[in-house]
Design a protein around this motif. Structure first.
Motif, short mmCIF file in Angstrom:
data_model
loop_
_atom_site.label_atom_id
_atom_site.label_comp_id
_atom_site.label_asym_id
_atom_site.label_seq_id
_atom_site.Cartn_x
_atom_site.Cartn_y
_atom_site.Cartn_z
N LEU A 33 0.82 -1.21 0.00
CA LEU A 33 0.00 0.00 0.00
C LEU A 33 0.86 1.27 0.00
O LEU A 33 0.52 2.25 -0.65
N ARG A 34 1.97 1.22 0.70
CA ARG A 34 2.90 2.37 0.68
C ARG A 34 3.52 2.52 -0.71
O ARG A 34 3.67 3.62 -1.22
N ARG A 35 3.88 1.40 -1.31
CA ARG A 35 4.52 1.41 -2.65
C ARG A 35 3.60 2.04 -3.69
O ARG A 35 4.05 2.74 -4.59
N PHE A 36 2.29 1.74 -3.58
CA PHE A 36 1.34 2.28 -4.54
C PHE A 36 0.81 3.65 -4.13
O PHE A 36 -0.10 4.18 -4.78
N GLY A 37 1.32 4.19 -3.04
CA GLY A 37 1.00 5.57 -2.66
C GLY A 37 -0.39 5.77 -2.10
O GLY A 37 -0.93 6.87 -2.21
N LEU A 38 -0.95 4.76 -1.49
CA LEU A 38 -2.28 4.93 -0.87
C LEU A 38 -2.16 5.91 0.30
O LEU A 38 -1.24 5.80 1.11
N ASP A 40 -2.61 7.82 3.86
CA ASP A 40 -2.55 7.22 5.19
C ASP A 40 -3.90 6.77 5.78
O ASP A 40 -3.97 5.68 6.32
N PRO A 41 -4.97 7.58 5.72
CA PRO A 41 -6.22 7.12 6.37
C PRO A 41 -6.72 5.75 5.88
O PRO A 41 -6.93 4.86 6.72
N PRO A 42 -6.89 5.51 4.59
CA PRO A 42 -7.37 4.17 4.20
C PRO A 42 -6.32 3.08 4.46
O PRO A 42 -6.65 1.94 4.80
N ILE A 46 -6.96 -0.36 6.72
CA ILE A 46 -6.65 -1.72 6.23
C ILE A 46 -5.66 -2.40 7.17
O ILE A 46 -5.82 -3.58 7.51
N LEU A 47 -4.67 -1.66 7.63
CA LEU A 47 -3.69 -2.20 8.56
C LEU A 47 -4.35 -2.61 9.88
O LEU A 47 -4.03 -3.66 10.45
N ALA A 48 -5.26 -1.79 10.37
CA ALA A 48 -5.96 -2.11 11.63
C ALA A 48 -6.79 -3.38 11.48
O ALA A 48 -6.83 -4.21 12.39
#
Length: 181
Positions: A33-38, A40-42, A46-48
């Motif tokens: 998700l970081r790699r694709f630049g999503l 922080d809030p979404p 997803i992480l939670a």
């Protein structure tokens, strides 16, 4: 005298592997998700959700290890972590024996006058009751409360079935002896 009969040893390796995979998946998902630049809030939502899955598995593992079946002068307490608990009074326990089954389809099964409390699709101890006992049906969040079912036999799994059987048999002997006196 109180005897604890654990039941989590059989399922712990599988649940630990599942926990490892869930943690690995959480880390991999965050990296993707970081790699694709999503934003922080979404990504954090997803992480939670991923982390809550791992915590749920860990919670079941710990609660099963910390809440064993117990045999005491009052009777037999059958448990599956915090998800299921049933007290069988000593005075209605008629007999117990080892009978291994590997074909249980559900964690808790109530049918044909029998309760089966399985671990890894297995039960290895059978307790016959002197009289019928009402057992509440497990409730699923999406269903209404279902009526209790009457059982005359209880099947469950213990890590050390011989020790658990000795404790239950001693309980029935004591109960029968007190009744005869």
């Amino acid at each position: 005298m109180r005897h604890a009969a654990g039941y989590s040893r059989e399922q712990t390796p599988t649940m630990a592997a599942m926990l490892f995979v869930l943690v690995l998946e959480t880390v991999a998902m965050d990296l993707l998700l970081r790699r694709f630049g999503l934003p922080d809030p979404p990504r954090l939502v997803i992480l939670a959700l991923d982390a809550s899955s791992a915590l749920g598995v860990l919670g079941v593992m710990v609660s099963c290890a910390r809440r064993p079946h117990t045999v005491s002068p009052d009777g037999l307490r059958l448990r599956y972590g915090r998800l299921f608990s049933l007290d069988v009074p000593a005075e209605i326990i008629a007999s117990a024996r080892i009978d291994r089954r590997y074909d249980e389809k559900r964690l808790v099964r109530l049918s044909d006058g029998e309760l089966a409390l399985a671990v890894s699709s297995q039960t290895n101890i059978v307790v016959d009751l002197r009289e019928p006992m009402k057992v509440p049906r497990p409730r699923r969040p999406w269903t209404a409360v279902r009526p209790a079912e009457t059982v005359r036999r209880v099947r469950f799994f213990a890590d050390d079935p011989a020790a658990a059987l000795r404790a239950v048999v001693a309980l029935t002997t004591t109960t029968a002896g007190e009744r005869a006196a």
